[in-house]
Structure formats: C-alpha cells, structure tokens
Design a protein around this motif. Structure first.
Motif, PDB file in Angstrom:
ATOM      1  N   MET A 245       0.817  -1.210   0.000  1.00  0.00           N
ATOM      2  CA  MET A 245       0.000   0.000   0.000  1.00  0.00           C
ATOM      3  C   MET A 245       0.855   1.267   0.000  1.00  0.00           C
ATOM      4  O   MET A 245       0.327   2.370  -0.077  1.00  0.00           O
ATOM      5  CB  MET A 245      -0.903   0.034   1.239  1.00  0.00           C
ATOM      6  CG  MET A 245      -1.958  -1.014   1.259  1.00  0.00           C
ATOM      7  SD  MET A 245      -2.925  -0.820   2.785  1.00  0.00           S
ATOM      8  CE  MET A 245      -3.517  -2.467   3.006  1.00  0.00           C
ATOM      9  N   GLY A 246       2.170   1.104   0.123  1.00  0.00           N
ATOM     10  CA  GLY A 246       3.053   2.271   0.183  1.00  0.00           C
ATOM     11  C   GLY A 246       3.097   2.918   1.544  1.00  0.00           C
ATOM     12  O   GLY A 246       3.412   4.094   1.675  1.00  0.00           O
TER      13      GLY A 246
ATOM     14  N   SER B 251      -3.999  10.495   5.359  1.00  0.00           N
ATOM     15  CA  SER B 251      -5.130  11.230   5.937  1.00  0.00           C
ATOM     16  C   SER B 251      -6.287  10.256   6.117  1.00  0.00           C
ATOM     17  O   SER B 251      -6.410   9.275   5.386  1.00  0.00           O
ATOM     18  CB  SER B 251      -5.536  12.416   5.064  1.00  0.00           C
ATOM     19  OG  SER B 251      -5.937  11.986   3.792  1.00  0.00           O
ATOM     20  N   LEU B 252      -7.117  10.549   7.105  1.00  0.00           N
ATOM     21  CA  LEU B 252      -8.261   9.687   7.402  1.00  0.00           C
ATOM     22  C   LEU B 252      -9.495  10.217   6.689  1.00  0.00           C
ATOM     23  O   LEU B 252      -9.883  11.369   6.879  1.00  0.00           O
ATOM     24  CB  LEU B 252      -8.509   9.624   8.906  1.00  0.00           C
ATOM     25  CG  LEU B 252      -9.659   8.721   9.339  1.00  0.00           C
ATOM     26  CD1 LEU B 252      -9.367   7.264   8.980  1.00  0.00           C
ATOM     27  CD2 LEU B 252      -9.906   8.852  10.825  1.00  0.00           C
ATOM     28  N   GLU B 253     -10.109   9.386   5.868  1.00  0.00           N
ATOM     29  CA  GLU B 253     -11.294   9.793   5.112  1.00  0.00           C
ATOM     30  C   GLU B 253     -12.581   9.220   5.687  1.00  0.00           C
ATOM     31  O   GLU B 253     -13.644   9.782   5.477  1.00  0.00           O
ATOM     32  CB  GLU B 253     -11.142   9.376   3.656  1.00  0.00           C
ATOM     33  CG  GLU B 253      -9.980  10.081   2.995  1.00  0.00           C
ATOM     34  CD  GLU B 253     -10.156  10.246   1.527  1.00  0.00           C
ATOM     35  OE1 GLU B 253     -10.883   9.449   0.910  1.00  0.00           O
ATOM     36  OE2 GLU B 253      -9.564  11.193   0.988  1.00  0.00           O
TER      37      GLU B 253
ATOM     38  N   ILE C 108     -10.885   4.147   6.354  1.00  0.00           N
ATOM     39  CA  ILE C 108     -10.379   4.371   4.999  1.00  0.00           C
ATOM     40  C   ILE C 108      -9.396   5.519   5.074  1.00  0.00           C
ATOM     41  O   ILE C 108      -9.718   6.606   5.555  1.00  0.00           O
ATOM     42  CB  ILE C 108     -11.504   4.682   3.996  1.00  0.00           C
ATOM     43  CG1 ILE C 108     -12.418   3.458   3.893  1.00  0.00           C
ATOM     44  CG2 ILE C 108     -10.919   5.063   2.634  1.00  0.00           C
ATOM     45  CD1 ILE C 108     -13.556   3.609   2.915  1.00  0.00           C
ATOM     46  N   ILE C 109      -8.173   5.230   4.620  1.00  0.00           N
ATOM     47  CA  ILE C 109      -7.131   6.249   4.618  1.00  0.00           C
ATOM     48  C   ILE C 109      -6.742   6.573   3.185  1.00  0.00           C
ATOM     49  O   ILE C 109      -6.939   5.775   2.277  1.00  0.00           O
ATOM     50  CB  ILE C 109      -5.888   5.808   5.416  1.00  0.00           C
ATOM     51  CG1 ILE C 109      -5.270   4.553   4.810  1.00  0.00           C
ATOM     52  CG2 ILE C 109      -6.216   5.625   6.884  1.00  0.00           C
ATOM     53  CD1 ILE C 109      -3.896   4.229   5.355  1.00  0.00           C
TER      54      ILE C 109
ATOM     55  N   CYS D 227      -2.484   9.492  -3.854  1.00  0.00           N
ATOM     56  CA  CYS D 227      -3.762   9.546  -4.582  1.00  0.00           C
ATOM     57  C   CYS D 227      -4.608   8.298  -4.362  1.00  0.00           C
ATOM     58  O   CYS D 227      -5.699   8.176  -4.915  1.00  0.00           O
ATOM     59  CB  CYS D 227      -3.491   9.721  -6.077  1.00  0.00           C
ATOM     60  SG  CYS D 227      -2.722  11.293  -6.472  1.00  0.00           S
ATOM     61  N   ASP D 228      -4.102   7.344  -3.591  1.00  0.00           N
ATOM     62  CA  ASP D 228      -4.781   6.064  -3.375  1.00  0.00           C
ATOM     63  C   ASP D 228      -5.535   6.045  -2.056  1.00  0.00           C
ATOM     64  O   ASP D 228      -5.131   6.679  -1.086  1.00  0.00           O
ATOM     65  CB  ASP D 228      -3.774   4.914  -3.388  1.00  0.00           C
ATOM     66  CG  ASP D 228      -3.055   4.782  -4.714  1.00  0.00           C
ATOM     67  OD1 ASP D 228      -3.732   4.869  -5.757  1.00  0.00           O
ATOM     68  OD2 ASP D 228      -1.824   4.606  -4.703  1.00  0.00           O
TER      69      ASP D 228
END
Length: 84
Positions: A41-42, A50-52, A59-60, A64-65
């Motif tokens: 996942m890098g 960042s936390l979305e 979901i982080i 851009c992923d």
C-alpha cells in the motif's frame, strides 16, 4: 494554548479524526504478513496519510490512493498527527 506546529509523536492511527493528516512514525509489532500488506500500500515510516472514513471501515488516503484497513493493520500503524 498550543501553537500551529504542535504535533503528537508515536500515536495510534485510531487517534486521527476525519480529515486529519499524519505522518507514519513507526510500524508497531508487525509480522511479515502485515509488513507485506503495508508495503504494497506504500505505507512505511515518513509517509503522509489522511483519514477519510472511520465507520464502517477505516479508509485512509495515501498519496492519490485510498485503502480500507483491517484492525490488524490499523493497530500496526503509529503516526505523528499534523496540524492542518
């Protein structure tokens, strides 16, 4: 009380609030399977995330992923929370 440069070092990923950003400070208690997943996942020390979303899955965003994390991956990631 705190200035804009305030950050927390070595905190659990669980402490991020929606929209907050952090830098991975370390990976805690990781085995080879978890290390491989995070690497794919890098996600490694120094990477900004960042936390979305918190529910129903974490979901982080990494670059851009976007990734949904399992509980074992969430527990392995420690971050330094960045002030927006």
């Amino acid at each position: 009380m705190f200035n804009r440069e305030f950050s927390i070092s070595g905190s659990s990923l669980k402490l991020l609030k929606l929209g907050e950003r952090g830098v991975v400070s370390r990976l805690n208690n990781v085995n080879d399977r978890i290390t491989q997943k995070l690497s794919a996942m890098g996600i490694f020390p120094g990477v900004s995330i960042s936390l979305e979303q918190r529910f129903p899955r974490f979901i982080i965003k990494v670059g851009c992923d976007r990734f949904a994390l399992s509980q074992d991956l969430i527990q392995a990631i420690y971050i330094r929370i960045l002030d927006s």
